[in-house]
Design an enzyme around this catalytic site. Structure first.
Site, PDB file in Angstrom:
ATOM      1  N   ASP A 183      38.565  41.955  29.738  1.00  0.00           N
ATOM      2  CA  ASP A 183      37.832  42.403  30.922  1.00  0.00           C
ATOM      3  C   ASP A 183      37.366  41.218  31.768  1.00  0.00           C
ATOM      4  O   ASP A 183      37.094  40.143  31.230  1.00  0.00           O
ATOM      5  CB  ASP A 183      36.629  43.250  30.475  1.00  0.00           C
ATOM      6  CG  ASP A 183      36.080  44.118  31.601  1.00  0.00           C
ATOM      7  OD1 ASP A 183      36.753  44.264  32.640  1.00  0.00           O
ATOM      8  OD2 ASP A 183      34.962  44.643  31.442  1.00  0.00           O
ATOM      9  N   GLY A 184      37.280  41.440  33.070  1.00  0.00           N
ATOM     10  CA  GLY A 184      36.707  40.429  33.963  1.00  0.00           C
ATOM     11  C   GLY A 184      37.713  39.728  34.870  1.00  0.00           C
ATOM     12  O   GLY A 184      37.351  38.780  35.576  1.00  0.00           O
TER      13      GLY A 184
ATOM     14  N   GLY B 168      38.999  40.807  37.633  1.00  0.00           N
ATOM     15  CA  GLY B 168      38.598  41.004  39.031  1.00  0.00           C
ATOM     16  C   GLY B 168      37.446  40.089  39.413  1.00  0.00           C
ATOM     17  O   GLY B 168      37.486  39.418  40.459  1.00  0.00           O
TER      18      GLY B 168
ATOM     19  N   TRP C  37      36.571  37.336  37.996  1.00  0.00           N
ATOM     20  CA  TRP C  37      37.036  35.950  37.938  1.00  0.00           C
ATOM     21  C   TRP C  37      37.693  35.563  39.271  1.00  0.00           C
ATOM     22  O   TRP C  37      37.430  34.493  39.819  1.00  0.00           O
ATOM     23  CB  TRP C  37      38.032  35.804  36.787  1.00  0.00           C
ATOM     24  CG  TRP C  37      38.550  34.424  36.560  1.00  0.00           C
ATOM     25  CD1 TRP C  37      37.999  33.450  35.766  1.00  0.00           C
ATOM     26  CD2 TRP C  37      39.743  33.850  37.136  1.00  0.00           C
ATOM     27  NE1 TRP C  37      38.767  32.316  35.813  1.00  0.00           N
ATOM     28  CE2 TRP C  37      39.841  32.530  36.647  1.00  0.00           C
ATOM     29  CE3 TRP C  37      40.725  34.321  38.016  1.00  0.00           C
ATOM     30  CZ2 TRP C  37      40.884  31.679  36.995  1.00  0.00           C
ATOM     31  CZ3 TRP C  37      41.761  33.475  38.365  1.00  0.00           C
ATOM     32  CH2 TRP C  37      41.835  32.172  37.858  1.00  0.00           C
TER      33      TRP C  37
ATOM     34  N   ASN D 280      41.991  53.776  34.206  1.00  0.00           N
ATOM     35  CA  ASN D 280      42.296  52.762  35.205  1.00  0.00           C
ATOM     36  C   ASN D 280      43.180  53.281  36.350  1.00  0.00           C
ATOM     37  O   ASN D 280      43.332  52.615  37.376  1.00  0.00           O
ATOM     38  CB  ASN D 280      42.930  51.514  34.563  1.00  0.00           C
ATOM     39  CG  ASN D 280      41.948  50.664  33.765  1.00  0.00           C
ATOM     40  OD1 ASN D 280      42.304  50.057  32.758  1.00  0.00           O
ATOM     41  ND2 ASN D 280      40.694  50.602  34.199  1.00  0.00           N
ATOM     42  N   TRP D 281      43.728  54.504  36.210  1.00  0.00           N
ATOM     43  CA  TRP D 281      44.478  55.116  37.322  1.00  0.00           C
ATOM     44  C   TRP D 281      43.573  55.375  38.519  1.00  0.00           C
ATOM     45  O   TRP D 281      44.064  55.610  39.630  1.00  0.00           O
ATOM     46  CB  TRP D 281      45.113  56.437  36.889  1.00  0.00           C
ATOM     47  CG  TRP D 281      46.191  56.304  35.864  1.00  0.00           C
ATOM     48  CD1 TRP D 281      46.088  56.619  34.545  1.00  0.00           C
ATOM     49  CD2 TRP D 281      47.530  55.819  36.049  1.00  0.00           C
ATOM     50  NE1 TRP D 281      47.284  56.367  33.898  1.00  0.00           N
ATOM     51  CE2 TRP D 281      48.177  55.874  34.805  1.00  0.00           C
ATOM     52  CE3 TRP D 281      48.250  55.341  37.162  1.00  0.00           C
ATOM     53  CZ2 TRP D 281      49.502  55.473  34.621  1.00  0.00           C
ATOM     54  CZ3 TRP D 281      49.566  54.943  36.981  1.00  0.00           C
ATOM     55  CH2 TRP D 281      50.175  55.019  35.725  1.00  0.00           C
TER      56      TRP D 281
ATOM     57  N   ARG E 227      41.896  53.300  40.004  1.00  0.00           N
ATOM     58  CA  ARG E 227      41.901  52.107  40.878  1.00  0.00           C
ATOM     59  C   ARG E 227      42.927  52.272  41.995  1.00  0.00           C
ATOM     60  O   ARG E 227      43.836  53.098  41.901  1.00  0.00           O
ATOM     61  CB  ARG E 227      42.220  50.874  40.042  1.00  0.00           C
ATOM     62  CG  ARG E 227      41.152  50.639  38.996  1.00  0.00           C
ATOM     63  CD  ARG E 227      41.380  49.336  38.274  1.00  0.00           C
ATOM     64  NE  ARG E 227      40.342  49.157  37.255  1.00  0.00           N
ATOM     65  CZ  ARG E 227      40.040  48.006  36.696  1.00  0.00           C
ATOM     66  NH1 ARG E 227      40.692  46.915  37.045  1.00  0.00           N
ATOM     67  NH2 ARG E 227      39.087  47.941  35.793  1.00  0.00           N
TER      68      ARG E 227
END
Ligand code: IPE
Ligand code: IPE
Ligand code: MG
Length: 241
Positions: A28-29, A31, A33, A76-77, A79
Site C-alpha cells: 500500500d502507498g 499513490g 508516494w 479496487n475496481w 478506482r
C-alpha cells in the site's frame, strides 16, 4: 531444522527460522508516494511493481517458502478506469518478463482471486505463467482481483454444489484459493494503514500483523528484516498459555 533465525557477525539476517514459512504483503502507498513527488499515481504503481520483484527475491534469499502479495482487490475496481488499466498492464508486463527470463525465476506463481472482469488476454497469460513456473520450488501467490469475502462465499457455494450439508473448517479451508498453502505467519502492511482491507480474513486468524509507515515503493530489504525481527520478539500462543 531450527526455528531460530540466523544472523551474520554484523547482525544482518541470513536466514529465517523454519517456523516462518509464509509472509504476506499488503502493498500500500503507491499513490501517496507518487503524490509526494508531484508525479502521477501511475508512476507510483510502476515503481511499486519494481519493488514487488525486489521484495519477492529478498524473501527467497532469506528462506521464505511462501510469499503472498495483495496486488489488486475486488474493491479496487472503484478506482478510475485509467488507474485500473495501468495496474493490469503492469501485471501483464510482469508476466511477459517472466516468460522472457523464466529460467531466472525460482518462484511458482499462483494467482488467487476471481477471474471475473479480467481481460481474456490477461487470463491467458496468468494461466500460462502458472504453467511455466509449475516446477519451481517457492510459492508466490499474487492476489489479483482478490477479496476475502468473495473467496469465502465462493468456497461455500462450491460446497453446496457438491452436496455438503454439515461443513467443517477443513472443508472450507480446502475450497479457499490458498488451499495448498499454510496460513500466513506474518502479514506486513505498508503506508501506515492498520487494517486488512478484505485480505486473507480466514487465513489471518493467528497471523502476526506488522504495520510500517514506509510507503510501498520505499520498502527495502532492511524493512523486511525489521518485520522479521519483530516477528521473533512475539509469542504465538494460539489461545494456549
Ligand atoms: C497500493 O497503493 C496499490 C493498490 C491498491 C493497487 P495505493 O494505490 O492504494 O496507494 P495509496 O494508498 O493511494 O497511497
Ligand atoms: C489494499 O489497499 C489493496 C491492495 C493493496 C491491493 P487499498 O489502498 O485498496 O486499501 P484501503 O482502501 O486503504 O483500505
Ligand atoms: Mg491504498
Amino acid at each position: 531444522m531450527s526455528n531460530s533465525p540466523v544472523y551474520d557477525g554484523n547482525g544482518k539476517l541470513i536466514k529465517v527460522g523454519d517456523d516462518l514459512r509464509h509472509i504476506a504483503f499488503i502493498m500500500d502507498g503507491n499513490g501517496r508516494w507518487a503524490k509526494a513527488r508531484g508525479r502521477s499515481r501511475a508512476y507510483g504503481h510502476t515503481e511499486g511493481a519494481k519493488v514487488f520483484e525486489k521484495i519477492v527475491d529478498y524473501c527467497g534469499k532469506i528462506g521464505i517458502k511462501y510469499v503472498t502479495v495483495y496486488a489488486f482487490s475486488t474493491e479496487n475496481w472503484k478506482r478510475p478506469k485509467r488507474e485500473v488499466d495501468k495496474i493490469m498492464s503492469l501485471l501483464e508486463r510482469y508476466i511477459e518478463r517472466l516468460f522472457e527470463r523464466y529460467s531466472e525465476y525460482d518462484v511458482r506463481v499462483k494467482f488467487i482471486g476471481t477471474k471475473d472482469g479480467l481481460s481474456e488476454k490477461l487470463i491467458e497469460k496468468m494461466e500460462r505463467a502458472e504453467k511455466v513456473t509449475e516446477k519451481n520450488p517457492r510459492i508466490l501467490n499474487i492476489a489479483l482481483n482478490y477479496g476475502s469475502r468473495e473467496e469465502i462465499v465462493s468456497a461455500f457455494n462450491r460446497l453446496i454444489q457438491k452436496g455438503y450439508v454439515n461443513i467443517t473448517e477443513e472443508d472450507i479451508q480446502k475450497e479457499l484459493y490458498t488451499a495448498s498453502c499454510p496460513d500466513p505467519d506474518l502479514i506486513v502492511r505498508t503506508a501506515g494503514e492498520e487494517r486488512l482491507s478484505n485480505f486473507l480474513l480466514w487465513q489471518a486468524a493467528y497471523s502476526e500483523l506488522y504495520f510500517t509507515d514506509t510507503l510501498w515503493p520505499d520498502l527495502a530489504a532492511e524493512d523486511v528484516e525489521r518485520a522479521v525481527s519483530e516477528y521473533y520478539r512475539r509469542t504465538r500462543r494460539y489461545g494456549g498459555l
